[in-house]
Design an enzyme around this catalytic site. Sequence first.
Site, short mmCIF file in Angstrom:
data_model
loop_
_atom_site.label_atom_id
_atom_site.label_comp_id
_atom_site.label_asym_id
_atom_site.label_seq_id
_atom_site.Cartn_x
_atom_site.Cartn_y
_atom_site.Cartn_z
N ARG A 1 40.17 48.35 51.25
CA ARG A 1 40.31 48.61 49.81
C ARG A 1 41.54 49.46 49.52
NH1 ARG A 1 38.42 44.66 48.50
NH2 ARG A 1 38.43 44.31 50.72
N GLN B 1 34.03 39.88 55.78
CA GLN B 1 33.55 40.78 54.74
C GLN B 1 32.12 40.46 54.30
OE1 GLN B 1 36.42 42.06 51.62
NE2 GLN B 1 37.76 40.52 52.51
N LYS C 1 42.81 35.92 47.48
CA LYS C 1 41.78 34.89 47.25
C LYS C 1 41.32 34.89 45.79
CE LYS C 1 39.03 36.57 50.40
NZ LYS C 1 39.92 37.64 50.85
N THR C 2 41.02 36.09 45.29
CA THR C 2 40.57 36.16 43.90
C THR C 2 41.70 35.74 42.96
OG1 THR C 2 39.07 37.94 44.53
CG2 THR C 2 39.53 37.71 42.18
N ASP D 1 33.84 32.88 43.97
CA ASP D 1 34.45 34.00 44.69
C ASP D 1 33.42 34.61 45.66
OD1 ASP D 1 36.36 35.82 45.45
OD2 ASP D 1 36.43 36.91 43.54
N GLU D 2 33.89 35.32 46.67
CA GLU D 2 33.00 36.04 47.62
C GLU D 2 31.93 35.10 48.18
OE1 GLU D 2 33.62 39.16 48.47
OE2 GLU D 2 34.69 40.09 46.79
P1 ATP Z 1 39.39 40.76 48.85
O1 ATP Z 1 39.17 40.06 50.16
O2 ATP Z 1 39.37 42.22 49.04
O3 ATP Z 1 38.49 40.25 47.78
P2 ATP Z 1 41.47 39.08 47.82
O4 ATP Z 1 41.84 38.18 48.93
O5 ATP Z 1 40.60 38.55 46.77
O6 ATP Z 1 40.89 40.44 48.43
P3 ATP Z 1 43.17 39.81 45.66
O7 ATP Z 1 42.32 40.89 45.12
O8 ATP Z 1 43.24 38.52 44.97
O9 ATP Z 1 42.81 39.60 47.21
O10 ATP Z 1 44.65 40.34 45.85
C1 ATP Z 1 44.93 41.61 46.40
C2 ATP Z 1 46.06 42.27 45.65
O11 ATP Z 1 47.28 41.61 45.93
C3 ATP Z 1 45.89 42.22 44.15
O12 ATP Z 1 46.39 43.40 43.59
C4 ATP Z 1 46.74 41.02 43.77
O13 ATP Z 1 47.18 41.09 42.44
C5 ATP Z 1 47.89 41.13 44.74
N1 ATP Z 1 48.53 39.83 45.04
C6 ATP Z 1 47.94 38.75 45.59
N2 ATP Z 1 48.82 37.75 45.75
C7 ATP Z 1 50.00 38.18 45.25
C8 ATP Z 1 51.30 37.60 45.10
N3 ATP Z 1 51.57 36.36 45.49
N4 ATP Z 1 52.27 38.37 44.56
C9 ATP Z 1 52.00 39.64 44.17
N5 ATP Z 1 50.81 40.23 44.28
C10 ATP Z 1 49.82 39.53 44.82
MG MG Z 2 38.69 39.17 46.11
#
Ligand code: ATP
Ligand code: MG
Length: 717
Positions: free
Chosen positions: A602, A254, A41-42, A223-224
Amino acid sequence: MLTCKLFNYMNILDNLNPAQREAVINTDGPSLVLAGAGSGKTRVLTYKVAYILKEGLAKSWEILAVTFTNKAAGEMRSRIEGLLGEDIGKMWVGTFHAIFARVLRQYGHHLGYNQNFAIYDREDQLKIVKELIKNEPGLGWLDNPQRALWIISSIKSKLRPPENIGGYQNYDPEFLFSAYEKRLKNSNALDFDDLLVKPLNLFQQNPEIAAIYQSRFRYILVDEFQDTNIAQNELLKLLWLKHRNITAVGDDDQAIYGWRGAELKNILQFARDYPGAKIFRLEQNYRSTDSILKAAQAVIDNNRGRHSKTLWTEKVGGNKPVLISADDDREEAAVIAKEILRLVETGRKRDQIAVFYRTNAQSRILEMFLLEEGIPYTIVGGLKFYQRKEIKDLLAYLKLIINPNDNVSFDRVVKFPPRGIGAATIAKLNETASAKNMQVLEAVDALDESSGLRQAAINRLKGFGSLIKRLTEYERQNSFPNLVKYTLTQSGLMEHFMAEGTEEAFSRAENLREFTAAAVDYYKRYPERNLIDFLQEAALVSDTDEWEEGELVSLMTLHSAKGLEFPVVFITGLEDGLFPLIRNDQPDIEEERRLFYVGVTRAEELLYISHTGFRRGGMYNTPSRFLKEIPKELLDTIERLQQRLSRASRKETKHDKIPAFDSAKFKRGDMVNHSKFGDGIVESCEGKGENETVTLFFRGYGMKKLLVKFAKLKLVK
Ligand code: ATP
Ligand code: MG
């Protein structure tokens, strides 16, 4: 030129999966990315900003990106710059508070604030409320400044007055609120809630100013989103009106800030608030192994009323999460410190490792064992144990007891907990002391009308003087852990925090209890040492700042862990009452469960979860219900892990002997039997002959260091 540009788009979109790409290129209109942890997402937000800029859909200053912490803002900015290969200096990336403070610096004069307004933190706010309670007859009903702040903050962040939670007679929140507001206004000051609420007022009262930002921000990204409160969502709803482009990302699983006024409703009603919203879902988790995700899923499945989500990962297999069952919190910390040491020795970097806990007080013992093992650590988003305010308050009492000349400590404790002795009185006292060439405490004794102080003030000071005398007397006849307990009650410190009734005050009271436990602990371990040694140790623990650079293990509360990721994660204190934390009649178990889910998700590769049978105070001892929600077959135990490791290391040492073990009767990895502790594994051996000791790990008992000559250990073949 064109091909080069094209090449760059491709590059950006190439690093996304199809679902993420969809979410990124859907730039126009409202959209919500509702997806589980670690699904990117981020990353989608970051890439979307880069994409918008690359596409030329907006200039960098026409984009508003909202993050949850300042650190996250910094990271997002540098990632975007990395993707674009250029500076985005003018883009607004920041927390709600930072962004709207900026708006107020510019236009706050419309509300009567000049641009140098001060931002009051909690301590400043408390000072004001205390004065109000003292001076405003209309606030006779109110006895508790912390609660007053809670009422004020609820009014601001929820934009409506709370019900009478204290059961007060003549409860009049509006009066409290307006008296407080007047005081802040007169000081040209704003509190944290104001940073959100005042811009709303500003925009509502001055549509032309709202229009400036509405036209400016072509794209808004948040975000969040699950942890936004009403005021924050109102601001967004106002700002998006012109261009109607908003992207929010979040995960209802979350949401962990309900206790601070966040509204899960914001995410559940997104489509209602932002008509025409498209919902995107991401299902691939890139962060964690399958083994970790399964455990996370098993836990969160127990929550009702959630959006069901699918989450899968290509990282199949991986180590199962490891359960550490310790006898008590000391053993929990010892096992964790030892395991960290082992991980570091086998090539892990310290900054790949994090330890999470539910309450701040839990860090003390962890810090102690990390220090003992020489493992540098940092406390993320918080203070080291001995640097916390309430601990420093208590330390100041103890320091003054052993050193009546300590004026700094005197100044601190004479004022706290508040006993009506003000700065002017203290100044007079100091004058008297230096005129008579006495210690301040002696001067207190000698005070009379000639000091120029009113009798009431003299009486208060004398009351304080006799408190210190009582404590000093007690110190002579009792052990220092008892002195610590006695000081806590006699000084009124404990009562002060207990009476406040807020989350923060509870946490402070817990830290004070933890300090008492630390004193008892120290006394048991070093019966020959005294209070001075103990205080010295405390002073040294808080003086490890040279570690702030370099590779550090991260310690933090589960709340601070949000949005972060680490290859190795330890989650501690999985005991009912502690986690889930139960402090009142209606604990929000589902929010606690989400917090556990945040913690588990995490972890990238290794996850350890620990609980203890006994924690000082004896309060928490049955394993957390969350542990029971993870099927046994999804977990490993530390004992099994240790056995596997020792088998492996035995194989290694067959040919390649480690000299340190040469002289010992036992080798690292040997399985031995002890009459009381049962079978254990040799961790290390030290000394020779009479002094030979062996450190062993026993299932159910943890690490024990034993003298070989007494231990009657038998090798198990
Ligand atoms: P959270 O809910 O914990 O905030 P999130 O959904 O924001 O998580 P991110 O932090 O954006 O998730 O991504 C999680 C990890 O996966 C990061 O290290 C990110 O770089 C990696 N990642 C996400 N998408 C891809 C992709 N398409 N290819 C490679 N790595 C990815
Ligand atoms: Mg995130």
